[in-house]
Design an enzyme around this catalytic site. Structure first.
Site, PDB file in Angstrom:
ATOM      1  N   SER A 136       0.005  47.260 -79.834  1.00  0.00           N
ATOM      2  CA  SER A 136       0.908  46.322 -79.168  1.00  0.00           C
ATOM      3  C   SER A 136       0.049  45.253 -78.490  1.00  0.00           C
ATOM      4  O   SER A 136      -0.771  45.574 -77.635  1.00  0.00           O
ATOM      5  CB  SER A 136       1.736  47.102 -78.146  1.00  0.00           C
ATOM      6  N   LYS A 162       2.310  44.820 -83.263  1.00  0.00           N
ATOM      7  CA  LYS A 162       3.473  44.391 -82.466  1.00  0.00           C
ATOM      8  C   LYS A 162       3.029  43.271 -81.541  1.00  0.00           C
ATOM      9  O   LYS A 162       2.018  43.393 -80.853  1.00  0.00           O
ATOM     10  CB  LYS A 162       3.992  45.596 -81.684  1.00  0.00           C
ATOM     11  N   LYS A 164       4.022  40.839 -78.333  1.00  0.00           N
ATOM     12  CA  LYS A 164       4.919  40.607 -77.202  1.00  0.00           C
ATOM     13  C   LYS A 164       5.367  39.155 -77.245  1.00  0.00           C
ATOM     14  O   LYS A 164       4.539  38.260 -77.516  1.00  0.00           O
ATOM     15  CB  LYS A 164       4.184  40.888 -75.888  1.00  0.00           C
ATOM     16  N   ASP A 189       8.294  42.319 -79.605  1.00  0.00           N
ATOM     17  CA  ASP A 189       8.938  42.998 -78.464  1.00  0.00           C
ATOM     18  C   ASP A 189       9.143  41.969 -77.357  1.00  0.00           C
ATOM     19  O   ASP A 189       8.172  41.422 -76.824  1.00  0.00           O
ATOM     20  CB  ASP A 189       8.060  44.155 -77.975  1.00  0.00           C
ATOM     21  N   GLU A 214      12.224  44.225 -81.025  1.00  0.00           N
ATOM     22  CA  GLU A 214      12.437  45.223 -79.968  1.00  0.00           C
ATOM     23  C   GLU A 214      12.991  44.563 -78.706  1.00  0.00           C
ATOM     24  O   GLU A 214      12.452  43.552 -78.240  1.00  0.00           O
ATOM     25  CB  GLU A 214      11.090  45.912 -79.681  1.00  0.00           C
ATOM     26  N   ASP A 239      14.694  49.640 -76.518  1.00  0.00           N
ATOM     27  CA  ASP A 239      13.717  50.338 -75.680  1.00  0.00           C
ATOM     28  C   ASP A 239      14.353  50.480 -74.294  1.00  0.00           C
ATOM     29  O   ASP A 239      15.024  51.489 -73.998  1.00  0.00           O
ATOM     30  CB  ASP A 239      12.408  49.528 -75.662  1.00  0.00           C
ATOM     31  N   LYS A 263      10.597  56.704 -75.620  1.00  0.00           N
ATOM     32  CA  LYS A 263       9.563  56.908 -74.592  1.00  0.00           C
ATOM     33  C   LYS A 263      10.088  58.043 -73.745  1.00  0.00           C
ATOM     34  O   LYS A 263      11.146  57.904 -73.112  1.00  0.00           O
ATOM     35  CB  LYS A 263       9.392  55.663 -73.729  1.00  0.00           C
ATOM     36  N   GLY A 291       4.903  53.389 -76.184  1.00  0.00           N
ATOM     37  CA  GLY A 291       3.752  53.681 -75.330  1.00  0.00           C
ATOM     38  C   GLY A 291       3.887  52.972 -74.001  1.00  0.00           C
ATOM     39  O   GLY A 291       4.595  51.963 -73.893  1.00  0.00           O
TER      40      GLY A 291
HETATM   41  O1  OSB Z   1       7.817  47.595 -73.918  1.00  0.00           O
HETATM   42  O2  OSB Z   1       6.783  48.878 -75.191  1.00  0.00           O
HETATM   43  C1  OSB Z   1       6.828  48.276 -74.128  1.00  0.00           C
HETATM   44  C2  OSB Z   1       3.573  48.775 -72.146  1.00  0.00           C
HETATM   45  C3  OSB Z   1       4.058  48.818 -70.860  1.00  0.00           C
HETATM   46  C4  OSB Z   1       5.413  48.652 -70.651  1.00  0.00           C
HETATM   47  C5  OSB Z   1       6.280  48.442 -71.733  1.00  0.00           C
HETATM   48  C6  OSB Z   1       5.804  48.413 -73.026  1.00  0.00           C
HETATM   49  C7  OSB Z   1       4.424  48.545 -73.236  1.00  0.00           C
HETATM   50  C8  OSB Z   1       3.783  48.463 -74.547  1.00  0.00           C
HETATM   51  C9  OSB Z   1       2.442  49.136 -74.659  1.00  0.00           C
HETATM   52  O3  OSB Z   1       4.211  47.816 -75.469  1.00  0.00           O
HETATM   53  C10 OSB Z   1       2.271  50.042 -75.797  1.00  0.00           C
HETATM   54  C11 OSB Z   1       1.035  50.902 -75.648  1.00  0.00           C
HETATM   55  O4  OSB Z   1       1.008  51.813 -74.800  1.00  0.00           O
HETATM   56  O5  OSB Z   1       0.085  50.654 -76.401  1.00  0.00           O
HETATM   57 MG    MG Z   2       9.150  47.799 -75.568  1.00  0.00          MG
END
Ligand code: OSB
Ligand code: MG
Length: 371
Positions: A136, A162, A164, A189, A214, A239, A263, A291
Site C-alpha cells: 500500500s 495499492k 492511496k 484506496d 477501496e 473498509d 481488518k 493492514g
Molecule cells: O485504509 O487500509 C487502510 C494503514 C493505516 C490505516 C488505514 C489503512 C492503512 C493501509 C496500510 O493501507 C496497509 C499496510 O499495513 O501495509
Molecule cells: Mg483502507
C-alpha cells in the site's frame, strides 16, 4: 485456563518511510501490545489504534482506558477454555473494536499455544502455507516520487500495488502508474475522502483496469456506496464502513460492494471476523486481509487469518523491512519474490517470538494487572 496476569505495553516505532493517507501523515507507528499470562504461557495481541482519531474514532488513549477499566477486569481470574467464550465478557462495552480485538486476539493466541497448534488452524484455516500479498503506497509529494516508489516495489517482487488517493491526487497519478505498468494488479484506496458528487471521477477510473476502489465514500456510509457501485463497473471494496457482521449483511443486501477488506481490529476480534468470513463465503464475496502498519504480532495474526478459504485476493501485508528497521518480533517477514507471497509461521499460536528487550527500548507506557 485461568487468566493470571495481563500486561499492557504502549510502544512507538519509527516507520522506515512516512505514510500519508487522505486522513493524515504517519512518521512513527504507536501500538499497544497486550500480553496475557496463564499456566506458564503468554498470549500476545495488538491494538491497531493510532494516537489520533483519523482512520477510526479509537485512539491509543481511549483503547488504554477501555482495556484497563473495563475489558481486562472482566477477564482477569476467569477460566477461559474456548475462544467462543470471549465475546460474552465484552458484551457490556459498546463499540471500541480495536481495544476488544487486542485482548480477544491475545486470548486466541494463548489458547492456540496451549493446544500447540498454529492460530490459523484454530481459526479453521491453515490449509495454505503462504499468503499472497501486495503493498500500500501512501500519497507522495510529487508524481515522480510515486512512479519511482511503484517501480521499486514492482522490482522487489510485489505483484499487487495499492495507491492511496484523495481529492486532487486521483486520476492523474493513477493513470500515470497504469500507463507505466500496463499489466500490474493495481487498486486505489480513498479512505473516505470523496462523496457521491464525485461519481464522474470514479466512472473515469473504469478505464484503468483497477482490481477495486477501496472506501471511496464516507466512513460510516453503506447506502451511498450502493448508489455509486450501481454506476461504475470497477468493484467497490469497503473498509472503514464495516464494523460488525450486520454491517456486512447490509452491504451484501444493498449491493454496496463486491469485495470486503477484513481488518480484525476494525470488526472487534476473531469471533466477528469468522462470522463475517462465513457470511462472505455464502454470498460469494471475495475478501482480503487489510493492514494497519502492524508490528510483527499483528502481522503474524493477519497471516494466520489469511489462511482461511475466502481470502482470495492479495492482502496488505508487506515485508517487515517495508515498515520498520527492526521490529519487536522475530523472525522478520520477507517477501517470496517469485510469487508475491509471505510464508505463514508454523509454530504454535501466532508463531513469532516477541523480543521483550525491544519492547522496553521503544516503550512509552506500561501497566501490570493481576487477578
Ligand atoms: O485504509 O487500509 C487502510 C494503514 C493505516 C490505516 C488505514 C489503512 C492503512 C493501509 C496500510 O493501507 C496497509 C499496510 O499495513 O501495509
Ligand atoms: Mg483502507
Amino acid at each position: 485456563m485461568k487468566i493470571e496476569r495481563i500486561e499492557l505495553h504502549q510502544i512507538s516505532q519509527p516507520l522506515v518511510h512516512p505514510f500519508r493517507t487522505s486522513f493524515g501523515l504517519e512518521l512513527d507507528r504507536p501500538s499497544i501490545l497486550v500480553a496475557i499470562f496463564s499456566e506458564g504461557l503468554v498470549g500476545w495481541g495488538e491494538c491497531t489504534a493510532d494516537n489520533v482519531p483519523g482512520y477510526s474514532y479509537e485512539t491509543n488513549q481511549t483503547a488504554w482506558h477501555i482495556l484497563s477499566d473495563f475489558l481486562i477486569p472482566a477477564v482477569l481470574g476467569q477460566d477461559i477454555v474456548s475462544p467462543g467464550q470471549i465475546p460474552a465478557y465484552f458484551r457490556h462495552v459498546r463499540g471500541h473494536p480495536m481495544a476488544k480485538t487486542a485482548l480477544e486476539n491475545g486470548l486466541w493466541d494463548l489458547l492456540a499455544k496451549a493446544q500447540g497448534i498454529p492460530l490459523g488452524q484454530m481459526l479453521g484455516g491453515g490449509q495454505r502455507d503462504r499468503v499472497e500479498v501486495g503493498v500500500s503506497i501512501g500519497i507522495q509529494p510529487e508524481l515522480d516520487d510515486l512512479l519511482r516508489r511503484v517501480d521499486s516495489f514492482v522490482e522487489k517482487g510485489y505483484g499487487r500495488i495499492k495507491l492511496k488517493i484523495e481529492p486532487g491526487w486521483e486520476l492523474e497519478p493513477v493513470s500515470a502508474v497504469r500507463h507505466r505498468h500496463p499489466d500490474i494488479r493495481l487498486m486505489v484506496d480513498a479512505n473516505s475522502a470523496f462523496t457521491l458528487n464525485d461519481a464522474t471521477l470514479f466512472k473515469a477510473m473504469d478505464d484503468l483496469k483497477l482490481l477495486m476502489i477501496e472506501q471511496p465514500l464516507h466512513h460510516d456510509d453503506i447506502a451511498d456506496h450502493a448508489k455509486l457501485q450501481a454506476q461504475i463497473k470497477t468493484p467497490i471494496c469497503l473498509d472503514e464502513s464495516l464494523h460488525t457482521p450486520n454491517h456486512v449483511r447490509w452491504a451484501i443486501e444493498l449491493h454496496a460492494c463486491r469485495v470486503v477488506n477484513m481488518k480484525v481490529g476494525r470488526v472487534g476480534g476473531f469471533n466477528n471476523a469468522l462470522a463475517i468470513h462465513q457470511m462472505c463465503l455464502e454470498a460469494d464475496l471475495p475478501m482480503w486481509c487489510g493492514g494497519m502498519l502492524e508490528t510483527g504480532i499483528g502481522r503474524a495474526a493477519n497471516l494466520q487469518l489469511s489462511t482461511l478459504p475466502n481470502f482470495r485476493l492479495p492482502g496488505d501485508i508487506s515485508a517487515t523491512e517495508r515498515y520498520f528497521a527492526e521490529d519487536i518480533a522475530e523472525p522478520a517477514f520477507h517477501l517470496n519474490t517469485a510469487d508475491s507471497t509471505i510464508t505463514v509461521p508454523t509454530g504454535p499460536g501466532i508463531g513469532v517470538t516477541v523480543m521483550l528487550d525491544r519492547i522496553e527500548k521503544n516503550r512509552q507506557r506500561h501497566q501490570v494487572f493481576t487477578a
